[in-house]
Design a protein around this motif. Structure first.
Motif, PDB file in Angstrom:
ATOM      1  N   UNK A 104      -2.151  13.050  14.575  1.00 23.78           N
ATOM      2  CA  UNK A 104      -1.414  14.127  13.906  1.00 23.78           C
ATOM      3  C   UNK A 104      -1.318  13.778  12.429  1.00 23.78           C
ATOM      4  N   UNK A 105      -1.734  14.719  11.576  1.00 26.79           N
ATOM      5  CA  UNK A 105      -1.676  14.466  10.142  1.00 26.79           C
ATOM      6  C   UNK A 105      -0.297  14.842   9.597  1.00 26.79           C
ATOM      7  N   UNK A 106      -0.126  14.682   8.293  1.00 25.15           N
ATOM      8  CA  UNK A 106       1.147  14.960   7.643  1.00 25.15           C
ATOM      9  C   UNK A 106       1.555  16.421   7.664  1.00 25.15           C
ATOM     10  N   UNK A 158      -2.629   1.665  30.080  1.00 25.09           N
ATOM     11  CA  UNK A 158      -2.388   2.580  28.959  1.00 25.09           C
ATOM     12  C   UNK A 158      -3.129   3.888  29.202  1.00 25.09           C
ATOM     13  N   UNK A 159      -2.392   4.989  29.066  1.00 28.78           N
ATOM     14  CA  UNK A 159      -2.937   6.327  29.281  1.00 28.78           C
ATOM     15  C   UNK A 159      -3.323   6.982  27.960  1.00 28.78           C
ATOM     16  N   UNK A 160      -2.448   6.830  26.955  1.00 32.26           N
ATOM     17  CA  UNK A 160      -2.670   7.524  25.684  1.00 32.26           C
ATOM     18  C   UNK A 160      -2.060   6.740  24.536  1.00 32.26           C
ATOM     19  N   UNK A 161      -2.553   7.045  23.340  1.00 31.64           N
ATOM     20  CA  UNK A 161      -2.025   6.454  22.125  1.00 31.64           C
ATOM     21  C   UNK A 161      -1.995   7.537  21.061  1.00 31.64           C
ATOM     22  N   UNK A 162      -0.848   7.695  20.408  1.00 32.84           N
ATOM     23  CA  UNK A 162      -0.707   8.672  19.327  1.00 32.84           C
ATOM     24  C   UNK A 162      -0.640   7.935  17.999  1.00 32.84           C
ATOM     25  N   UNK A 163      -1.240   8.537  16.967  1.00 33.26           N
ATOM     26  CA  UNK A 163      -1.247   7.954  15.624  1.00 33.26           C
ATOM     27  C   UNK A 163      -0.833   9.041  14.638  1.00 33.26           C
ATOM     28  N   UNK A 164       0.174   8.746  13.815  1.00 37.55           N
ATOM     29  CA  UNK A 164       0.643   9.709  12.823  1.00 37.55           C
ATOM     30  C   UNK A 164       0.700   9.066  11.444  1.00 37.55           C
ATOM     31  N   UNK A 165       0.479   9.895  10.441  1.00 33.95           N
ATOM     32  CA  UNK A 165       0.563   9.440   9.065  1.00 33.95           C
ATOM     33  C   UNK A 165       1.150  10.534   8.197  1.00 33.95           C
ATOM     34  N   UNK A 166       1.197  10.273   6.904  1.00 30.70           N
ATOM     35  CA  UNK A 166       1.772  11.224   5.962  1.00 30.70           C
ATOM     36  C   UNK A 166       0.721  12.090   5.283  1.00 30.70           C
ATOM     37  N   UNK A 167      -0.534  11.707   5.366  1.00 33.69           N
ATOM     38  CA  UNK A 167      -1.593  12.362   4.603  1.00 33.69           C
ATOM     39  C   UNK A 167      -2.084  13.652   5.247  1.00 33.69           C
ATOM     40  N   UNK A 208       0.803  -1.225   0.000  1.00 33.44           N
ATOM     41  CA  UNK A 208       0.000   0.000   0.000  1.00 33.44           C
ATOM     42  C   UNK A 208       0.832   1.271   0.000  1.00 33.44           C
ATOM     43  N   UNK A 209       2.054   1.193   0.513  1.00 28.75           N
ATOM     44  CA  UNK A 209       2.922   2.377   0.708  1.00 28.75           C
ATOM     45  C   UNK A 209       2.284   3.363   1.696  1.00 28.75           C
ATOM     46  N   UNK A 210       1.323   2.925   2.479  1.00 26.94           N
ATOM     47  CA  UNK A 210       0.575   3.750   3.432  1.00 26.94           C
ATOM     48  C   UNK A 210       1.197   3.571   4.817  1.00 26.94           C
ATOM     49  N   UNK A 211       2.128   4.464   5.138  1.00 25.38           N
ATOM     50  CA  UNK A 211       2.872   4.351   6.392  1.00 25.38           C
ATOM     51  C   UNK A 211       2.088   4.958   7.555  1.00 25.38           C
ATOM     52  N   UNK A 212       2.050   4.210   8.656  1.00 22.74           N
ATOM     53  CA  UNK A 212       1.406   4.685   9.875  1.00 22.74           C
ATOM     54  C   UNK A 212       2.333   4.367  11.041  1.00 22.74           C
ATOM     55  N   UNK A 213       2.456   5.324  11.941  1.00 18.67           N
ATOM     56  CA  UNK A 213       3.199   5.112  13.170  1.00 18.67           C
ATOM     57  C   UNK A 213       2.289   5.365  14.348  1.00 18.67           C
ATOM     58  N   UNK A 214       2.524   4.642  15.412  1.00 20.47           N
ATOM     59  CA  UNK A 214       1.734   4.815  16.630  1.00 20.47           C
ATOM     60  C   UNK A 214       2.667   4.680  17.820  1.00 20.47           C
ATOM     61  N   UNK A 215       2.232   5.218  18.925  1.00 19.37           N
ATOM     62  CA  UNK A 215       2.975   5.057  20.173  1.00 19.37           C
ATOM     63  C   UNK A 215       2.002   5.063  21.330  1.00 19.37           C
TER      64      UNK A 215
END
Length: 141
Positions: free
Chosen positions: A110-112, A75-84, A27-34
């Motif tokens: 957080x968006x791109x 778990x207190x929080x989760x962050x999600x980031x992408x390129x879009x 997909x080339x659809x990169x996602x990161x989370x923490x």
């Protein structure tokens, strides 16, 4: 009181670093989370694709599974980031996995372009199925 206790920037930085490791040959659809655990530990995760698409794992679940496998289940929080330009919200399976650890979890997107949104898991998955639903199992089935 802010449950993040000043960890928001570190959490997002970990998600961005994890996004660089995404395995996305299809997909080339990169996602990161923490994930931010109650003890202040941060666990990053990326999406990991598979030629058998059903075996693909989302970044959110990767981060949660890393946290739990290291003994941090609060778990207190989760962050999600992408390129879009659009925000990447967790899929239904990820929301259900998150629900196992509490509907008060803060979800930071957080968006791109660096714009951010915040939600609680309860806002993203109202009326979730959790362990409290298992306590009243009907008899005679």
């Amino acid at each position: 009181m802010d449950l993040l206790n000043g960890y928001e920037e570190d959490l997002l930085a970990a998600a961005k670093e994890s996004k660089k490791k995404a395995y996305v040959p299809y997909s080339k659809f990169r996602v990161g989370a923490a994930v931010l655990a109650e003890d202040g530990k941060i666990f990053g995760g990326c999406n990991i694709e598979n030629a058998s698409y059903g075996a693909t794992n989302c970044a959110e679940r990767t981060a949660i599974f890393k946290s739990v496998s290291e003994g941090s289940v609060n778990i207190v929080a989760l962050a999600i980031v992408g390129d879009n330009e659009d925000f990447i919200y967790p899929c239904g399976i990820c929301r259900q996995v998150m629900a196992e650890f509490g509907e008060e979890i803060i979800v930071i997107l957080e968006n791109g372009e660096g714009k951010r949104k915040r939600h609680t898991l309860g806002e993203l998955l109202p009326h979730s199925f959790t362990n409290k639903d298992l306590k009243e199992v009907p008899r005679g089935i």
